[in-house]
Design a protein around this motif. Structure first.
Motif, PDB file in Angstrom:
ATOM      1  N   CYS A 161      85.728  27.235 102.623  1.00 20.38           N
ATOM      2  CA  CYS A 161      84.298  27.005 102.399  1.00 20.38           C
ATOM      3  C   CYS A 161      83.513  28.071 103.157  1.00 20.38           C
ATOM      4  CB  CYS A 161      83.920  25.599 102.879  1.00 20.38           C
ATOM      5  SG  CYS A 161      82.153  25.277 102.989  1.00 20.38           S
ATOM      6  N   LEU A 162      82.581  28.736 102.477  1.00 25.40           N
ATOM      7  CA  LEU A 162      81.723  29.744 103.084  1.00 25.40           C
ATOM      8  C   LEU A 162      80.311  29.173 103.209  1.00 25.40           C
ATOM      9  CD1 LEU A 162      82.813  32.927 101.100  1.00 25.40           C
ATOM     10  CD2 LEU A 162      83.707  32.103 103.272  1.00 25.40           C
ATOM     11  N   VAL A 163      79.770  29.140 104.424  1.00 25.13           N
ATOM     12  CA  VAL A 163      78.420  28.634 104.672  1.00 25.13           C
ATOM     13  C   VAL A 163      77.573  29.795 105.190  1.00 25.13           C
ATOM     14  CG1 VAL A 163      76.999  27.023 105.986  1.00 25.13           C
ATOM     15  CG2 VAL A 163      79.246  26.303 105.131  1.00 25.13           C
ATOM     16  N   THR A 164      76.508  30.105 104.462  1.00 25.29           N
ATOM     17  CA  THR A 164      75.629  31.216 104.817  1.00 25.29           C
ATOM     18  C   THR A 164      74.256  30.674 105.185  1.00 25.29           C
ATOM     19  OG1 THR A 164      76.796  32.645 103.254  1.00 25.29           O
ATOM     20  CG2 THR A 164      74.668  33.417 104.056  1.00 25.29           C
ATOM     21  N   HIS A 165      73.747  31.127 106.355  1.00 31.65           N
ATOM     22  CA  HIS A 165      72.461  30.652 106.858  1.00 31.65           C
ATOM     23  C   HIS A 165      71.867  31.736 107.740  1.00 31.65           C
ATOM     24  CE1 HIS A 165      69.683  28.251 109.391  1.00 31.65           C
ATOM     25  NE2 HIS A 165      69.574  27.494 108.328  1.00 31.65           N
ATOM     26  N   PRO A 166      70.518  31.867 107.795  1.00 35.68           N
ATOM     27  CA  PRO A 166      69.919  32.907 108.646  1.00 35.68           C
ATOM     28  C   PRO A 166      70.334  32.843 110.100  1.00 35.68           C
ATOM     29  CG  PRO A 166      68.274  32.002 107.155  1.00 35.68           C
ATOM     30  CD  PRO A 166      69.502  31.165 106.980  1.00 35.68           C
TER      31      PRO A 166
ATOM     32  N   ASN B 190      76.672  32.235 110.133  1.00 39.23           N
ATOM     33  CA  ASN B 190      77.567  32.379 108.993  1.00 39.23           C
ATOM     34  C   ASN B 190      78.922  31.818 109.391  1.00 39.23           C
ATOM     35  OD1 ASN B 190      75.690  33.710 107.305  1.00 39.23           O
ATOM     36  ND2 ASN B 190      76.139  35.673 108.285  1.00 39.23           N
ATOM     37  N   GLN B 191      79.445  30.884 108.590  1.00 39.38           N
ATOM     38  CA  GLN B 191      80.696  30.221 108.927  1.00 39.38           C
ATOM     39  C   GLN B 191      81.685  30.303 107.777  1.00 39.38           C
ATOM     40  OE1 GLN B 191      81.570  28.202 112.024  1.00 39.38           O
ATOM     41  NE2 GLN B 191      80.173  29.867 112.507  1.00 39.38           N
ATOM     42  N   THR B 192      82.953  30.505 108.105  1.00 37.27           N
ATOM     43  CA  THR B 192      84.050  30.457 107.143  1.00 37.27           C
ATOM     44  C   THR B 192      85.030  29.406 107.627  1.00 37.27           C
ATOM     45  OG1 THR B 192      83.793  32.806 106.633  1.00 37.27           O
ATOM     46  CG2 THR B 192      85.863  31.764 105.989  1.00 37.27           C
ATOM     47  N   LEU B 193      85.203  28.329 106.849  1.00 41.25           N
ATOM     48  CA  LEU B 193      86.061  27.217 107.239  1.00 41.25           C
ATOM     49  C   LEU B 193      87.171  27.065 106.216  1.00 41.25           C
ATOM     50  CD1 LEU B 193      83.098  26.641 108.385  1.00 41.25           C
ATOM     51  CD2 LEU B 193      83.814  24.282 108.559  1.00 41.25           C
TER      52      LEU B 193
ATOM     53  N   SER C  11      79.272  24.533 113.467  1.00 38.91           N
ATOM     54  CA  SER C  11      78.845  25.914 113.358  1.00 38.91           C
ATOM     55  C   SER C  11      78.361  26.450 114.694  1.00 38.91           C
ATOM     56  CB  SER C  11      77.713  26.040 112.338  1.00 38.91           C
ATOM     57  OG  SER C  11      76.577  25.355 112.791  1.00 38.91           O
ATOM     58  N   THR C  12      78.513  27.772 114.883  1.00 35.87           N
ATOM     59  CA  THR C  12      77.967  28.473 116.037  1.00 35.87           C
ATOM     60  C   THR C  12      77.219  29.685 115.539  1.00 35.87           C
ATOM     61  OG1 THR C  12      80.022  29.726 116.261  1.00 35.87           O
ATOM     62  CG2 THR C  12      79.812  27.732 117.593  1.00 35.87           C
ATOM     63  N   PRO C  13      76.194  30.173 116.260  1.00 39.24           N
ATOM     64  CA  PRO C  13      75.437  31.344 115.813  1.00 39.24           C
ATOM     65  C   PRO C  13      76.349  32.528 115.563  1.00 39.24           C
ATOM     66  CG  PRO C  13      74.341  30.279 117.637  1.00 39.24           C
ATOM     67  CD  PRO C  13      75.675  29.609 117.486  1.00 39.24           C
ATOM     68  N   SER C  14      76.046  33.293 114.499  1.00 40.69           N
ATOM     69  CA  SER C  14      76.901  34.382 114.069  1.00 40.69           C
ATOM     70  C   SER C  14      76.999  35.486 115.104  1.00 40.69           C
ATOM     71  CB  SER C  14      76.389  34.954 112.754  1.00 40.69           C
ATOM     72  OG  SER C  14      75.059  35.381 112.900  1.00 40.69           O
ATOM     73  N   HIS C  15      75.978  35.614 116.007  1.00 45.01           N
ATOM     74  CA  HIS C  15      76.006  36.688 116.978  1.00 45.01           C
ATOM     75  C   HIS C  15      76.817  36.320 118.221  1.00 45.01           C
ATOM     76  CE1 HIS C  15      72.493  34.154 117.944  1.00 45.01           C
ATOM     77  NE2 HIS C  15      72.865  34.371 119.196  1.00 45.01           N
ATOM     78  N   GLU C  16      77.360  35.090 118.252  1.00 47.36           N
ATOM     79  CA  GLU C  16      78.184  34.692 119.376  1.00 47.36           C
ATOM     80  C   GLU C  16      79.628  34.506 118.924  1.00 47.36           C
ATOM     81  OE1 GLU C  16      76.705  31.238 121.239  1.00 47.36           O
ATOM     82  OE2 GLU C  16      74.720  32.066 121.645  1.00 47.36           O
ATOM     83  N   ARG C  17      80.570  34.807 119.786  1.00 48.55           N
ATOM     84  CA  ARG C  17      81.975  34.591 119.489  1.00 48.55           C
ATOM     85  C   ARG C  17      82.517  33.528 120.435  1.00 48.55           C
ATOM     86  NH1 ARG C  17      84.498  40.666 118.535  1.00 48.55           N
ATOM     87  NH2 ARG C  17      83.124  41.246 116.787  1.00 48.55           N
ATOM     88  N   ARG C  18      83.009  32.477 119.862  1.00 54.61           N
ATOM     89  CA  ARG C  18      83.535  31.395 120.684  1.00 54.61           C
ATOM     90  C   ARG C  18      84.919  31.020 120.185  1.00 54.61           C
ATOM     91  NH1 ARG C  18      78.289  27.310 120.964  1.00 54.61           N
ATOM     92  NH2 ARG C  18      76.802  28.836 121.771  1.00 54.61           N
ATOM     93  N   ASP C  19      85.751  30.523 121.104  1.00 60.37           N
ATOM     94  CA  ASP C  19      87.058  30.038 120.706  1.00 60.37           C
ATOM     95  C   ASP C  19      86.898  28.766 119.903  1.00 60.37           C
ATOM     96  OD1 ASP C  19      88.225  32.105 122.048  1.00 60.37           O
ATOM     97  OD2 ASP C  19      88.452  30.952 123.913  1.00 60.37           O
ATOM     98  N   GLU C  20      87.678  28.658 118.840  1.00 56.57           N
ATOM     99  CA  GLU C  20      87.568  27.495 117.963  1.00 56.57           C
ATOM    100  C   GLU C  20      88.243  26.298 118.618  1.00 56.57           C
ATOM    101  OE1 GLU C  20      89.774  26.763 113.954  1.00 56.57           O
ATOM    102  OE2 GLU C  20      87.927  27.835 113.493  1.00 56.57           O
ATOM    103  N   VAL C  21      87.550  25.190 118.632  1.00 49.57           N
ATOM    104  CA  VAL C  21      88.066  23.958 119.208  1.00 49.57           C
ATOM    105  C   VAL C  21      88.077  22.889 118.137  1.00 49.57           C
ATOM    106  CG1 VAL C  21      87.753  22.165 120.954  1.00 49.57           C
ATOM    107  CG2 VAL C  21      87.192  24.547 121.482  1.00 49.57           C
ATOM    108  N   LYS C  22      89.201  22.203 118.003  1.00 47.04           N
ATOM    109  CA  LYS C  22      89.309  21.165 116.980  1.00 47.04           C
ATOM    110  C   LYS C  22      88.863  19.829 117.554  1.00 47.04           C
ATOM    111  CE  LYS C  22      92.955  21.148 114.412  1.00 47.04           C
ATOM    112  NZ  LYS C  22      94.352  20.965 113.977  1.00 47.04           N
TER     113      LYS C  22
END
Length: 249
Positions: free
Chosen positions: A192-197, A200-203, A217-228
Motif C-alpha cells: 500500500c502506498l500512502v502519499t500526503h504533503p 509518504n509511506q510504503t507498507l 506513519s512518520t514524516p517523510s523527512h525523518e528516518r526512524r526504525d520500524e517498530v511493530k
C-alpha cells in the motif's frame, strides 16, 4: 495636501509589494510545528505601531507600540509571540501551531511615512495515521486516518479491483480507506502506498500470514526504525462490508 501624498505613497507601496508577491504570503505548516508569518517593513522610517489581526470578529489582536515599548494581546493564545524584536522585524510566531490557528492574518504597520498592510494565509497540515490489515478472505485494508488534506492511497501491484471510502471529521481532517481483494491471486504480498504533503509511506503485508500488522506513519523527512505494534483486534472490521468490493472493467 501632505496627508494626501502620504496616503498615495502608502497605496503605491502596497500595490508594488502586491505585484512582487511580498504583500501576500502563503504559509503551510505541519500541526505541532512552528509557524512564522512575516511582515516585512523596508522603510528607513522607524515604525510607530504594528498590529496583527486574524480574520474574524472574536479572534486575536496582537499589537506593539514602539513609543511605550509595549506589547498587548486581545483574545490571543500564549502560543502567539514575536519571532524577533518587533522594532526591526515584526514577524508573528505561533508554536506549537494547531488546526485552530488556520486562516487569514493581516499585519498593519503605522509609521510617519503612512500605514502599510501585509497579508498571510496560514494552512495547517496533519499527517495521517496509516494502517494496513487483512482478513481471512485475503481482503487487504489500507487506512489513512485523520489526515489533512486527505491522503492518496494506491496499491502495488496496481489493480482495478478496489474501492475507497472517505470520512470527513468536524475538525477538517479526513480518513480515507481503500479495500482490495486478492482471493484469486497467488501473490504472497501486497503493498500500500500512502502519499500526503506531510508524509509518504510504503507498507507491505504478507497475505499468507494469519497475523495482522499495523504501521504508524512518520514524516517523510525523518528516518526512524520500524517498530511493530501489538496485533489489532478483529473489531477493526466491524464497519467493513465485503459487498463494497466492486470490480471495474
Amino acid at each position: 495636501m501632505t496627508q494626501t501624498w502620504a496616503v498615495l505613497a502608502a497605496l503605491l507601496f502596497f500595490l508594488i509589494n502586491l505585484v512582487e508577491g511580498s504583500a501576500y504570503n502563503m504559509v503551510s505548516v505541519e500541526s505541532g510545528h512552528e509557524a512564522v508569518l512575516s511582515c516585512p517593513y523596508v522603510s528607513k522610517v522607524p515604525l510607530l505601531m504594528v498590529t496583527w489581526k486574524m480574520k474574524c470578529s472574536t479572534c486575536c489582536l496582537f499589537a506593539y507600540r514602539s513609543d511605550h515599548n509595549e506589547t498587548r494581546k486581545l483574545n490571543c493564545s500564549e502560543r502567539m509571540m514575536w519571532k524577533y524584536s518587533p522594532d526591526s522585524d515584526p514577524a508573528l510566531r505561533i508554536y506549537p501551531v494547531n488546526l485552530g490557528d488556520e486562516g487569514n492574518y493581516t499585519c498593519e504597520i503605522a509609521s510617519s511615512a503612512g500605514n502599510f498592510l501585509f497579508y498571510s494565509s496560514l494552512t495547517v497540515t496533519v499527517p495521517p495515521t496509516v494502517t494496513l490489515t487483512h482478513d481471512e478472505s485475503r481482503v487487504a485494508v489500507c487506512q489513512a486516518s485523520a489526515g489533512k488534506p486527505a491522503a492518496d492511497i494506491s496499491w502495488i501491484p496496481a489493480s482495478n479491483h478496489s474501492t475507497e471510502e472517505e470520512v470527513h471529521h468536524p475538525n477538517g481532517t479526513v480518513t480515507r480507506v481503500s479495500y482490495i481483494g486478492w482471493v484469486n491471486s497467488m501473490l504472497p504480498t501486497v503493498t500500500c502506498l500512502v502519499t500526503h504533503p506531510a508524509t509518504n509511506q510504503t507498507l507491505s503485508l504478507d497475505l499468507s500470514c494469519a497475523e495482522t500488522e499495523t504501521f504508524r506513519s512518520t514524516p517523510s523527512h525523518e528516518r526512524r526504525d520500524e517498530v511493530k505494534p501489538p496485533v489489532l483486534s478483529e473489531s477493526i472490521y466491524q464497519n467493513y462490508n465485503p459487498r463494497m468490493i466492486h470490480t471495474y472493467h
